[in-house]
Design a protein around this motif. Sequence first.
Motif, PDB file in Angstrom:
ATOM      1  N   GLY A   1       0.247  -0.372   1.569  1.00  9.63           N
ATOM      2  CA  GLY A   1      -1.184  -0.242   1.806  1.00  9.63           C
ATOM      3  C   GLY A   1      -1.973  -0.809   0.646  1.00  9.63           C
ATOM      4  O   GLY A   1      -1.590  -1.805   0.013  1.00  9.63           O
ATOM      5  N   GLU A   2      -3.077  -0.146   0.290  1.00  9.85           N
ATOM      6  CA  GLU A   2      -3.943  -0.619  -0.786  1.00  9.85           C
ATOM      7  C   GLU A   2      -3.215  -0.678  -2.120  1.00  9.85           C
ATOM      8  O   GLU A   2      -3.545  -1.492  -2.991  1.00  9.85           O
TER       9      GLU A   2
ATOM     10  N   LYS B   1       2.012  -5.224   1.809  1.00 13.08           N
ATOM     11  CA  LYS B   1       0.759  -4.589   2.236  1.00 13.08           C
ATOM     12  C   LYS B   1       1.022  -3.569   3.337  1.00 13.08           C
ATOM     13  O   LYS B   1       0.400  -2.501   3.368  1.00 13.08           O
ATOM     14  N   LEU B   2       1.942  -3.892   4.232  1.00 17.23           N
ATOM     15  CA  LEU B   2       2.283  -2.954   5.307  1.00 17.23           C
ATOM     16  C   LEU B   2       2.956  -1.701   4.746  1.00 17.23           C
ATOM     17  O   LEU B   2       2.679  -0.582   5.179  1.00 17.23           O
TER      18      LEU B   2
ATOM     19  N   SER C   1      -0.571  -1.984  -2.777  1.00 24.34           N
ATOM     20  CA  SER C   1       0.105  -3.271  -2.946  1.00 24.34           C
ATOM     21  C   SER C   1      -0.616  -4.164  -3.954  1.00 24.34           C
ATOM     22  O   SER C   1      -0.020  -5.095  -4.502  1.00 24.34           O
TER      23      SER C   1
ATOM     24  N   ARG D   1       1.613   6.816  -1.848  1.00 24.43           N
ATOM     25  CA  ARG D   1       0.625   5.955  -1.189  1.00 24.43           C
ATOM     26  C   ARG D   1      -0.800   6.449  -1.448  1.00 24.43           C
ATOM     27  O   ARG D   1      -1.051   7.644  -1.520  1.00 24.43           O
ATOM     28  N   TRP D   2      -1.726   5.508  -1.559  1.00 27.61           N
ATOM     29  CA  TRP D   2      -3.106   5.847  -1.887  1.00 27.61           C
ATOM     30  C   TRP D   2      -3.901   6.270  -0.654  1.00 27.61           C
ATOM     31  O   TRP D   2      -4.670   5.483  -0.100  1.00 27.61           O
ATOM     32  N   THR D   3      -3.730   7.484  -0.223  1.00 29.51           N
ATOM     33  CA  THR D   3      -4.630   8.038   0.781  1.00 29.51           C
ATOM     34  C   THR D   3      -5.934   8.390   0.074  1.00 29.51           C
ATOM     35  O   THR D   3      -6.010   8.383  -1.159  1.00 29.51           O
TER      36      THR D   3
END
Length: 298
Positions: free
Chosen positions: A258-259, A254-255, A261, A75-77
């Motif tokens: 996140g970004e 999206k859930l 997606s 995920r893009w943190t």
Amino acid sequence: MGKKIVIAGGSGLVGQALQDYLRKEGHQVYVLSRKEKSDPNYYYWNPSLKKIDANAIEGTQVLINLSGQGIADSRWTEARKKELLSSRVVPTQFLFSVFQHSNTLEQYISASGINCYPLNNYDKVYKEEDAYGDDFLSHIVKEWEKSADLFQSICKVAKLRTSVVLTPTGGALATIAKPIKLYVGSPLGSGKQWMPWITITDLTRMFGHVIQQELSGTYNAIANANTNKDFTEKLAKVLHKPLVLPNVPGFVLKLVLGEMSTMVLEGIQASNEKVKAKGFTFKYKELPQALEHVLKGA
């Protein structure tokens, strides 16, 4: 006559296939590795520590840089975004610092990404001279290519903006195929978003063509683009599996993602006319043919 070629980031799917292809073409191919190896085809390097085996520089004529952490690996943190950018830019800057005084380097070839164009124009077919988009992936490509251009002061520079690479094992195709094989595959979001793609066979051939023709400049490494719905349906047909589930809603992706997606919910079309004008021909231009080749060796 073959050339001495050094590949950074040569241990991934593309890197391994590229090694094999270039050796078959008669080149002397060496790989930069962060692990010490007794294999004479590997040179040690660590860009973070600014260390590299001097033999990697000596006599090298072509330097290929495929370095970079996997965009879709997690995920893009904010911290992850910085890692994705630095894993591309920092090694490039280090390579330039050690090769800038080379008297043998003829060509620097950088991997890049097709996702550098604006995402909000469904009908446009982007060309290499079009402007970058303003999303995160476009920013990465812009900075990545900017660092590659450092080499323009010492040699020819070519940048291949790679689309989704279709490979027999691993990569995006395996991820897409898995739920289809389990009878839970379905298009994502609207299914209308474009999926630009190229087979690993044609991508390695394109690298070889760029070397053989001593090309410079930016090239879209894309054979074709299909909508997500069309891609999913054609893949299911090749796998002889039905698609019984409705599209996965965009808000769910999206859930979950996140970004990140945007990678599956947005897409672009891009022209490959520039590389074709330089004499390159694609072996696999239609998706069914490409899938049969990749999955079944046909």
